[in-house]
Design an enzyme around this catalytic site. Structure first.
Site, short mmCIF file in Angstrom:
data_model
loop_
_atom_site.label_atom_id
_atom_site.label_comp_id
_atom_site.label_asym_id
_atom_site.label_seq_id
_atom_site.Cartn_x
_atom_site.Cartn_y
_atom_site.Cartn_z
CG HIS A 31 -9.14 -8.10 10.77
ND1 HIS A 31 -9.88 -7.22 10.02
CD2 HIS A 31 -9.36 -9.32 10.23
CE1 HIS A 31 -10.54 -7.87 9.08
NE2 HIS A 31 -10.23 -9.15 9.18
CB CYS A 77 -8.67 -9.44 5.81
SG CYS A 77 -9.64 -10.94 6.13
CD GLU A 116 -9.34 -4.23 11.79
OE1 GLU A 116 -10.21 -5.06 11.48
OE2 GLU A 116 -8.17 -4.29 11.34
#
EC number: 6.3.5.5
Length: 351
Positions: free
Chosen positions: A331, A246, A333
């Site tokens: 992202h 990011c 995750e």
């Protein structure tokens, strides 16, 4: 309690207030996730922003502190169509209204969030005031005229001290621009020995721990607002394997000689499609960013594009041709969102 959404172009939406009572100014953005409102609110990348949720039902499963992505909410406000004040979930501890009260966040519900989203898509992200206090429209206009959007919140969300999390595996130095808890958890799952540094830590101090790899975290705002971090990353590139997510991805681009630019309304939600060029495979990803990497500028500086956004073709991932350096805009995750691309953490620890 009356709620008001006052936009930069003078448009007013009326609803009902919840959460903290007051008036807050920020940049209004929209998020297309259907779930994960708690993770969204506690994501430091939303610092200074007012979040408008497109999905109409928020709060249905309550709030559980264990899924928070940080210790507090850095967003300025929260706009939803409908809230559920009586959630049904065995893990729920409090409802969304109580969470916002506890975290000091102004909320408004009962407004047409889809209409707000269409306006943002046409106009772009804009200044906004969210109010459930007692100010009149005239007073809100004066507040709007006197306020400007700030894109430099990294100093607010970054750790103020060095944090060590012991592990038996690779030693990872983390540059914290507003890291989410689930990123740390992914590194811990891979047995990494983690040292988290403030965003402006001198590169020599990072190298002094002799890390096996350097990770650049997510975070809020414009990457160009933290030139000291860019300069440090310039000096770290090539010294150790490096991975950025990011804001970290954007900082790597700038430190490599590339450029970034602001998107009209950004990518925010848990349902953004990307294409993995090397695997010839599409993935649905979680995203939260208002800036993007300029493709031509990084190609001229030794990068290869590894991932693209399937909606607008923007750069979603890149790697260097000759040194162990790669980054992604999305992202892996999730939190909230899909975790299909967590293989990137494995790729990092295996560099």
């Amino acid at each position: 309690m009356k709620g008001i959404i006052y936009l930069e172009d003078g448009t007013v939406f009326y609803g009902t207030g919840f959460g903290k009572e007051g008036n807050e100014f920020g940049e209004i953005v929209f998020n297309t996730s259907m779930t994960g409102y708690q993770e969204i609110l506690t994501d430091p990348s939303y610092a200074g922003q007012i979040i408008n949720m497109t999905y109409p039902l928020i709060g249905n499963y309550g709030v559980n502190e264990s899924v928070n992505q940080s210790k507090c909410v850095y967003a300025k406000g929260f706009i939803v169509k409908n809230i559920d004040e009586n959630p049904s979930n065995y893990t729920s501890e409090i409802n969304i209204d109580q969470m916002l009260k506890n975290m000091g966040v102004v909320g408004v519900f009962g407004v047409d969030t889809r209409s707000i989203t269409k306006k943002i898509r046409s106009y772009g992200t804009m200044k906004c005031i969210i109010s459930n206090g007692e100010l009149s429209i005239e007073e809100l206009k004066k507040m709007m005229d006197a306020s400007n959007i700030v894109d430099d919140y990294v100093n607010t969300v970054s750790t103020k001290e060095i944090i060590h999390i012991a592990g038996n595996g690779n030693k990872v130095a983390v540059m914290d621009f507003g890291i989410k808890n689930d990123i740390i958890e992914n590194l811990k799952e891979r047995q990494c020995d983690i040292t988290i540094f403030p965003y402006d830590t001198d590169y020599n101090e990072i190298l002094n721990i002799n890390p096996d790899g350097i990770f650049l975290s997510n975070g809020p705002g414009d990457p160009k607002s933290i030139p000291e971090a860019i300069e440090n990353v310039k000096k770290l590139i090539g010294k150790r394997p490096m991975f950025g997510i990011c804001l970290g991805h954007q900082i790597i681009a700038l430190a490599s000689g590339g450029n970034t630019y602001k998107l009209k309304y950004g990518h925010r939600g848990g349902n953004h499609g990307i294409y993995d060029v090397q695997r010839d495979k599409a993935y649905i990803t979680a995203q939260n960013h208002g800036y993007a990497v300029d493709e031509e500028s990084v190609l001229e500086n030794g990068m290869i594009i590894t991932h693209r956004n399937l909606n607008d073709g923007t750069v979603e991932g890149m790697k260097h041709k000759s040194i162990p350096l790669f980054s992604v805009q999305f992202h892996p995750e999730g939190a909230p969102g899909p975790t299909d691309t967590t293989y990137l953490f494995d790729q990092f620890v295996n560099l």
